[in-house]
Design a protein around this motif. Structure first.
Motif, PDB file in Angstrom:
ATOM      1  N   TRP A 229       0.810  -1.199   0.002  1.00 38.39           N
ATOM      2  CA  TRP A 229       0.229   0.026   0.093  1.00 38.39           C
ATOM      3  C   TRP A 229       0.938   1.282  -0.014  1.00 38.39           C
ATOM      4  CZ3 TRP A 229      -5.002  -0.638  -0.775  1.00 38.39           C
ATOM      5  CH2 TRP A 229      -5.545  -1.754  -0.684  1.00 38.39           C
ATOM      6  N   ASN A 271      -7.542   4.320  -2.710  1.00 36.26           N
ATOM      7  CA  ASN A 271      -7.815   3.814  -4.230  1.00 36.26           C
ATOM      8  C   ASN A 271      -8.542   4.884  -4.957  1.00 36.26           C
ATOM      9  OD1 ASN A 271      -6.487   1.181  -4.075  1.00 36.26           O
ATOM     10  ND2 ASN A 271      -8.300   0.332  -3.168  1.00 36.26           N
ATOM     11  N   HIS A 276      -5.079   0.599  -6.557  1.00 33.88           N
ATOM     12  CA  HIS A 276      -3.643  -0.116  -6.285  1.00 33.88           C
ATOM     13  C   HIS A 276      -3.669  -1.523  -6.960  1.00 33.88           C
ATOM     14  CE1 HIS A 276      -2.556   2.541  -3.172  1.00 33.88           C
ATOM     15  NE2 HIS A 276      -1.763   1.764  -2.764  1.00 33.88           N
ATOM     16  N   LEU A 281      -0.075  -2.712  -7.689  1.00 38.25           N
ATOM     17  CA  LEU A 281       0.660  -2.360  -6.267  1.00 38.25           C
ATOM     18  C   LEU A 281       0.084  -3.335  -5.086  1.00 38.25           C
ATOM     19  CD1 LEU A 281       1.071   1.338  -6.375  1.00 38.25           C
ATOM     20  CD2 LEU A 281       3.082  -0.274  -6.302  1.00 38.25           C
ATOM     21  N   ARG A 282      -1.281  -3.791  -5.389  1.00 42.36           N
ATOM     22  CA  ARG A 282      -2.169  -4.087  -4.357  1.00 42.36           C
ATOM     23  C   ARG A 282      -1.433  -5.369  -3.771  1.00 42.36           C
ATOM     24  NH1 ARG A 282      -7.665  -3.689  -2.333  1.00 42.36           N
ATOM     25  NH2 ARG A 282      -8.075  -5.785  -1.253  1.00 42.36           N
TER      26      ARG A 282
END
Length: 567
Positions: A229, A271, A276, A281-282
């Motif tokens: 995150w 978000n 993300h 990226l999540r």
């Protein structure tokens, strides 16, 4: 627990290993408490990690040229020495080093430091079970060895000196034609201009280095095992994130509200800035379960295509790399591993390293429980979601009180049980036992140590005696000055420092006159938030069966009413 016994008439001699930020604050606190500090610093200057050098030196910390702190100046300053008002809220490493120099000069700390002196060994004396003393062997710049006896030891040498470069985990690295290096070796992006580069690891260093290289390289790939995150240094209205998020009110709400709800709200808000999942990226974990990546520019570099997210690295080819999803990138010129460090204290007795991986076992991330006399403490060996320096300062204050006999530790059995419980609780967020053992909850840990020392703010007393200050402490940022309001080490300037903390936040922005609107509401003070927060805190106190005197309640009602109509 706090003990009321008297100190010995003779000042205890305390060896301080290292003159970085932890070493400087340890020297100062020893002097404040009437102890005699002797600091040994292997380099020729103060600053430790924050002393930039063009070339890395073996067995020393190393940072990159552009490094900027991830915590704001008001949250990370020493508790009785605010940073200059004109300093930016997030400083370049050179400016933080200058702050350390100001601190050392103000409190006259340099006279206690022996520069270019390396600690070779720290061993218990023959009568340690009675005296608690330590034999310390040092070597100066001329190679002269000296042996001295000390009553206590504060280890402030840091744990970013032994980089972990896991090349053996990746087949084909022996024949890879490109360059492999650790972030410890990285200084700037000049050597990567026009190259194709892979950065492995998405911690704060990995994020910074990937962004910086992506501005110079032909293409940069950021390889991550789990994702992250990503949060900005800025919060609402452009204010420092930690100043708005690390508050006592937020800490209470986090404990009262369901974690799933808090995570959902926080993730949804994040978000809305950049999805993300869309950006690759999540991670698997929830936002508040682990430390986030603090980086203002990484999403923007992904949006521009200069930085490409990739899964974990699996193997090398002659001139390329293979990722876990089977994709291949050819013509890779360099791979930068941002894969962390191994904590190493070769001068300490091996018996203290009793962990599964020979790491130090520490009660409350500070004291080795196996010692029959608690006269050694290891500073800074922890991870947290918040600034490091206030915790290290509180560690030093607690450790010195323990050394002096003014605070006592539990039995070894109880300390080991606490270590086991803390690690088990943290393992829900950090499956790796080593990481689980390192993590501490920022405010809970600070308040625990403050309670051991006798300096934890008393919110009920503040409500009665100083409602204006109470509002700042209960609802504002948990700045270090709060722990200098009362008790041992009380600082007369703490109240004023708290009341003026937002002035120092805004000072660096006052570089151009701007037109003022006819009417405006303060972004730093919300009457509705105040009323809500007061109700929450009162409810918590009542739930803990603490008596709230009617005088306090009546006075707070009047104060809140006045605040509502005048705020």
């Amino acid at each position: 627990m706090v003990c009321g016994c008297e100190c010995s008439a003779m000042a205890l001699r305390v060896a301080v290993v290292g003159a970085g930020s932890a070493g400087l604050i340890s020297i100062k606190i020893c002097v404040d408490e009437g102890l005699e500090p002797v600091c040994f610093e292997s380099s020729d200057d103060i600053g430790g990690l924050w002393k930039f050098k063009d070339s890395p030196e073996p067995e020393r910390t190393s940072i990159y040229r552009s490094l900027v702190v991830n915590t704001s100046k008001e949250m990370m300053c020493f508790s009785d020495f605010p940073m200059p008002a004109d300093y930016p809220n997030y400083m370049h490493n050179s400016q933080l080093l200058q702050y350390f120099r100001l601190y050392a000069k103000h409190f006259d700390l340099l006279k206690y430091i022996h520069f270019q002196t390396t600690v070779r060994s720290v061993t218990p004396t023959a009568d340690f079970s009675l005296s608690g003393q330590w034999d310390i062997v040092t070597v100066n710049r001329d190679g002269k060895e000296e042996r001295q006896v000390f009553d206590a030891v504060l280890v402030c040498s840091g744990h970013y000196t032994q980089p972990i470069l896991p090349l053996s985990e990746f087949p084909g690295h022996e024949t890879f034609s490109g360059r492999c290096l650790h972030s410890w070796d990285y200084k700037d992006a000049d050597a990567f201009r026009g190259k194709r580069v892979v950065v492995v690891g998405i911690g704060n260093s990995g994020g910074d280095i990937a962004v910086e290289i992506s501005r110079a390289a032909e293409k940069t790939f950021l390889s991550t095992r789990q994702g992250a995150w990503v949060v900005s240094r800025m919060s609402n209205n452009g204010l420092p994130l930690d100043m708005t998020s690390i508050t006592r009110l937020n800490n209470i709400l986090m404990k009262l509200l369901p974690s799933n709800l808090v995570n959902w709200v926080a993730e949804r808000s994040l978000n809305q800035k950049y999805d993300h999942r869309l950006y690759g990226l999540r991670p698997r974990h929830r936002l508040l379960d682990r430390r986030p990546l603090v980086n203002c520019d990484l999403p923007d570099q992904i949006l521009q295509g200069a930085l490409v997210m990739k899964p974990n690295l699996r193997a090398f080819r002659d001139s390329g790399v293979v990722f876990e999803d089977g994709t291949v990138e050819e013509n890779i010129d360099a791979v930068v591993f941002c894969t962390g460090y191994k904590a190493s204290f070769p001068f300490l007795p091996p018996a203290l390293s009793g962990g599964p991986d020979k790491e130090l076992t520490l009660y409350k991330r500070l004291f080795p429980p196996s010692l029959s006399k608690p006269t050694l403490a290891v500073m800074g060996l922890f991870q947290t979601k918040g600034p490091i320096q206030p915790i290290m300062e509180m560690q030093a204050r607690w450790a010195v009180r323990v050394f002096s006999g003014l605070s006592r530790l539990p039995s070894e059995k109880k300390m080991l049980k606490v270590i086991e419980c803390d690690t088990k609780r943290n393992s829900k967020s950090y499956p790796c036992p080593r990481q689980a053992a390192l993590y501490v909850d920022y405010m809970s840990y600070l308040d625990f140590m403050a309670g051991e020392i006798g300096v934890r703010p008393n919110l009920l007393r503040l409500m009665l005696r100083d409602p204006v200050l109470w509002v700042k402490v209960a609802f504002g940022p948990c700045t270090p000055y709060q722990y200098r309001l009362t008790g041992p080490g009380q600082w007369a300037g703490a109240r004023q420092a708290i009341l003026t903390q937002w002035d120092r936040v805004t000072q660096p922005f006052r570089t151009r006159a701007v037109p003022e609107p006819e009417s405006r509401s303060s972004v730093l003070f919300s009457p509705l938030l105040l009323v809500l927060g007061g109700a929450v805190i009162t409810a918590v106190l009542i739930s803990k069966n603490e008596t709230v005197p009617a005088q306090i309640l009546d006075r707070c009602k009047i104060f809140l009413k006045d605040s509502w109509f005048t705020g």
